[in-house]
Scaffold this motif. Structure first.
Motif, mmCIF file in Angstrom:
data_model
loop_
_atom_site.group_PDB
_atom_site.id
_atom_site.type_symbol
_atom_site.label_atom_id
_atom_site.label_comp_id
_atom_site.label_asym_id
_atom_site.label_seq_id
_atom_site.Cartn_x
_atom_site.Cartn_y
_atom_site.Cartn_z
ATOM 1 N N ALA A 1 -20.888 18.081 -31.443
ATOM 2 C CA ALA A 1 -21.798 18.993 -32.012
ATOM 3 C C ALA A 1 -21.770 20.111 -30.584
ATOM 4 C CB ALA A 1 -23.159 18.752 -32.217
ATOM 5 N N ARG A 2 -21.530 19.538 -29.346
ATOM 6 C CA ARG A 2 -21.529 20.479 -28.359
ATOM 7 C C ARG A 2 -19.999 21.069 -27.810
ATOM 8 N NH1 ARG A 2 -25.243 16.614 -26.620
ATOM 9 N NH2 ARG A 2 -23.927 15.637 -24.919
ATOM 10 N N ARG B 1 -25.294 16.029 -40.250
ATOM 11 C CA ARG B 1 -26.715 16.242 -40.160
ATOM 12 C C ARG B 1 -26.996 17.162 -39.115
ATOM 13 N NH1 ARG B 1 -26.769 10.511 -40.832
ATOM 14 N NH2 ARG B 1 -27.051 10.149 -38.612
ATOM 15 N N ARG B 2 -26.402 17.199 -37.903
ATOM 16 C CA ARG B 2 -26.564 17.984 -36.800
ATOM 17 C C ARG B 2 -25.987 19.463 -37.028
ATOM 18 N NH1 ARG B 2 -26.295 13.022 -35.351
ATOM 19 N NH2 ARG B 2 -27.550 12.434 -33.314
ATOM 20 N N THR B 3 -25.065 19.732 -37.653
ATOM 21 C CA THR B 3 -24.286 21.084 -37.944
ATOM 22 C C THR B 3 -24.449 21.702 -39.301
ATOM 23 O OG1 THR B 3 -22.222 20.129 -38.418
ATOM 24 C CG2 THR B 3 -23.050 20.225 -35.811
ATOM 25 N N GLU C 1 -24.174 7.911 -33.498
ATOM 26 C CA GLU C 1 -25.202 9.303 -33.001
ATOM 27 C C GLU C 1 -24.555 9.988 -31.704
ATOM 28 O OE1 GLU C 1 -27.418 10.338 -34.984
ATOM 29 O OE2 GLU C 1 -27.256 9.177 -36.552
ATOM 30 N N ASP D 1 -23.484 13.662 -31.159
ATOM 31 C CA ASP D 1 -24.205 14.573 -30.373
ATOM 32 C C ASP D 1 -23.077 15.661 -29.483
ATOM 33 O OD1 ASP D 1 -26.677 14.231 -30.766
ATOM 34 O OD2 ASP D 1 -26.912 12.670 -29.335
#
Length: 566
Positions: free
Chosen positions: A393-394, A512-514, A386, A390
């Motif tokens: 994704a940045r 899931r994030r992107t 996770e 994160d």
């Protein structure tokens, strides 16, 4: 029975890609490339001594428990003492010194005999006995293996049969490597030439071809005149002269002028593919096998492989991940193992992943971190995945050093640089970090279950699990993942499945994030150096590369702010 497979020796200057492996009762349990330990790219002129010791440590066995040694080259200097085990395997109680070097095995007494295995048979065995196939045709193509450069095989019911072979004068490997050097890419630059070819447009050479009906090659006259010589350098020089004539007014390229040769590069790629396709057509006629196996250095050419998958007429296709000469160590050991077996043949399952090397425990990793003044708490796989997602994704670039060394030239998520594919700038950053030409493409690791959403062609697990194929990115996705789309709209996918554990979990969390089911993936090394092998090397690289944002080493996450403990 425990068999040590090796390739590489210290008394042959042009020996390269030294490696070792261990087979226990027919099962591959460890494999290591010498370059990872010696830190000399391709380990030129080296014995696999350090790789042997690594394999012994991985398997937890003593040198005196090894029953036999298999070497992936059938030496022509064995003499009268050699005993023929099969047409491809000769046994001799000699040559231990330059092969075993200063490994712990060298001091064992008595030393097991060495079984010398035909180089192309070793490549075929590596592919056949790890493919999961019972019946398959095999195309082995490289620069040179003994006096051959191309060999057609059939594998059936556990046996390997050589059908036809072609001498060094027809070498596709020498042709392609010489073309890469001609473009100014350097020697051992076949992968670069494949990437450059996408920028150009050309048909296959009219002067170099192969007829599947007759099994005969067509060559330019100056190469045909020296076809009987076994000296590879003569053929290289002839191709260099031919390229200079055929590409007037351009001459042999210099670094930095690669794009003068894009159409020539495209011709070389088209020629390789056309000849390989005709060779597989002949194989299909000779064997009527449902499956196709690829091996030898040319099997690292992803564009060729995928064209064969589409057009050769076989139901399935597989290439051994270490199709380079290091893989001959594995093939030699497997060939010997099955030649000595008297059991009922059952095809072994396909190799899931080539994670066959050293895995460092958390204590060893913590010790290396403490020596750098870094103390933290392991996060655990779920939190680590996770946290990595994160950062990705940045737009962070991360180094992954997790699990066992992977065997072969491809990095498949255990020794990798990874990043988000959402911005083209990521490609430039990764290429600068690695010291690569800025025009070279970056490949994606993509969740296997989501691949059909992004790729136009159906995935080919026998290639795409090991980043050995290409596929076209759907038009609707190209602007979403520009960092992994090459100039021709293709990409080199690496299919990630749940058994990849942490890597799969990390990409799943990123998805899931992107909404993007993939990450950029390129090998964890910089120009001219082998892939990272130890935690110390990984930490040092991170500290020396300011454009890298984080390092995952074991269960630890190291960022520019220090170790993460949350």
């Amino acid at each position: 029975m425990i068999i040590l497979g090796v390739i590489g020796r210290s008394d042959v200057d042009d020996a390269h890609d030294a490696a070792a492996c261990l087979i226990r009762d027919g099962r591959l349990i460890a494999a290591m490339e010498q370059e990872r330990v010696s830190r000399r790219r391709h380990a030129p002129g080296e014995s696999p001594a350090a790789a042997i010791d690594c394999c012994l440590d991985i398997a937890g066995i003593e040198p005196d428990t090894i029953d036999a040694i298999a070497y992936g080259w059938l030496e022509d200097r064995l003499g009268d003492e050699a005993v023929e085990i099969t047409p491809y395997i000769h046994c001799a109680a000699a040559h231990h010194g330059p092969i075993l070097g200063n490994s712990r095995l060298a001091n064992a007494a008595p030393l097991p005999p060495i079984h010398f295995v035909s180089h192309h048979a070793a490549h075929m065995a590596a592919a056949y006995y790890t493919s999961g196939f019972d019946h398959a045709a095999g195309l082995i193509v490289d620069g040179q293996g003994e006096n051959d450069s191309i060999t057609l095989f059939e594998g059936r019911n556990g046996y390997i049969r050589r059908l036809e072979s072609y001498p060094v004068g027809y070498s596709l490997g020498l042709y392609y490597e010489t073309a890469a050097a001609y473009c100014g890419l350097g020697w051992d630059a076949a992968g670069k030439l494949m990437g450059l070819a996408a920028y150009g447009h050309a048909e296959a050479s009219p002067d170099f071809g192969y007829c599947p009906n007759t099994g005969r090659f067509r060559l330019p006259p100056e190469l045909a005149a020296t076809i009987d010589t076994e000296d590879a350098q003569i053929h290289v020089c002839n191709w260099q002269k031919r390229f200079n004539v055929a590409n007037f007014p351009y001459t042999s390229g210099e670094a930095g002028h690669h794009f003068l040769h894009i159409h020539f590069a495209a011709e070389a790629q088209a020629t390789l593919e056309a000849i390989a396709l005709n060779l597989t057509c002949r194989l299909k006629r000779l064997t009527d096998a449902p499956n196709l196996l690829l091996g030898g250095g040319c099997a690292l050419n992803c564009c060729m492989n995928s064209r064969l998958a589409r057009e050769a007429g076989f139901d399935d296709i597989y290439a051994f991940p270490a199709a380079n000469d290091a893989g001959a160590a594995v093939g030699a050991a497997l060939a010997l193992s099955y030649s000595l077996s008297d059991g009922v043949w059952t095809p072994p399952p396909r190799l899931v992943a080539p994670d066959l090397g050293v895995a460092y425990d958390e204590a060893a990793i913590a010790s290396e971190l403490e020596q750098q003044g870094m103390i933290g708490t392991p996060l655990g796989s779920e939190k680590l995945a996770e946290a990595a997602a994160d950062l990705l994704a940045r737009d962070a670039i991360l180094m992954l050093f997790n699990g066992r060394d992977e065997f072969g030239p491809r990095a498949l998520g255990r020794r990798s640089f990874v990043a988000s594919p959402a911005k083209r700038e990521i490609t430039d950053r990764l290429n600068r970090i690695k010291g690569r030409e800025i025009w070279r493409p970056i490949a994606p690791s993509i969740l296997a279950d989501e691949a059909d959403k992004v790729l136009m062609e159906a995935a080919v697990p026998g290639l795409d699990r090991y980043m050995l194929g290409v596929a076209t990115v759907r038009q609707s996705w190209r602007s979403c993942v520009p960092a992994v789309v090459h100039i021709d709209g293709t990409t080199r996918p690496h299919l990630v499945v749940e058994t990849d554990e942490f890597y799969w979990s990390m990409i799943k969390a990123f998805y899931r994030r992107t909404g993007v089911p993939m990450v950029c993936n390129t090998s964890l090394n910089i120009r001219g150096e082998p892939i990272i092998h130890t935690p110390k090397q990984a930490i040092e690289m991170f500290l020396e590369q300011p454009d890298v944002d984080g390092l995952i080493v074991g269960q630890y996450l190291l960022t520019r702010d220090g170790l993460s403990t949350a």
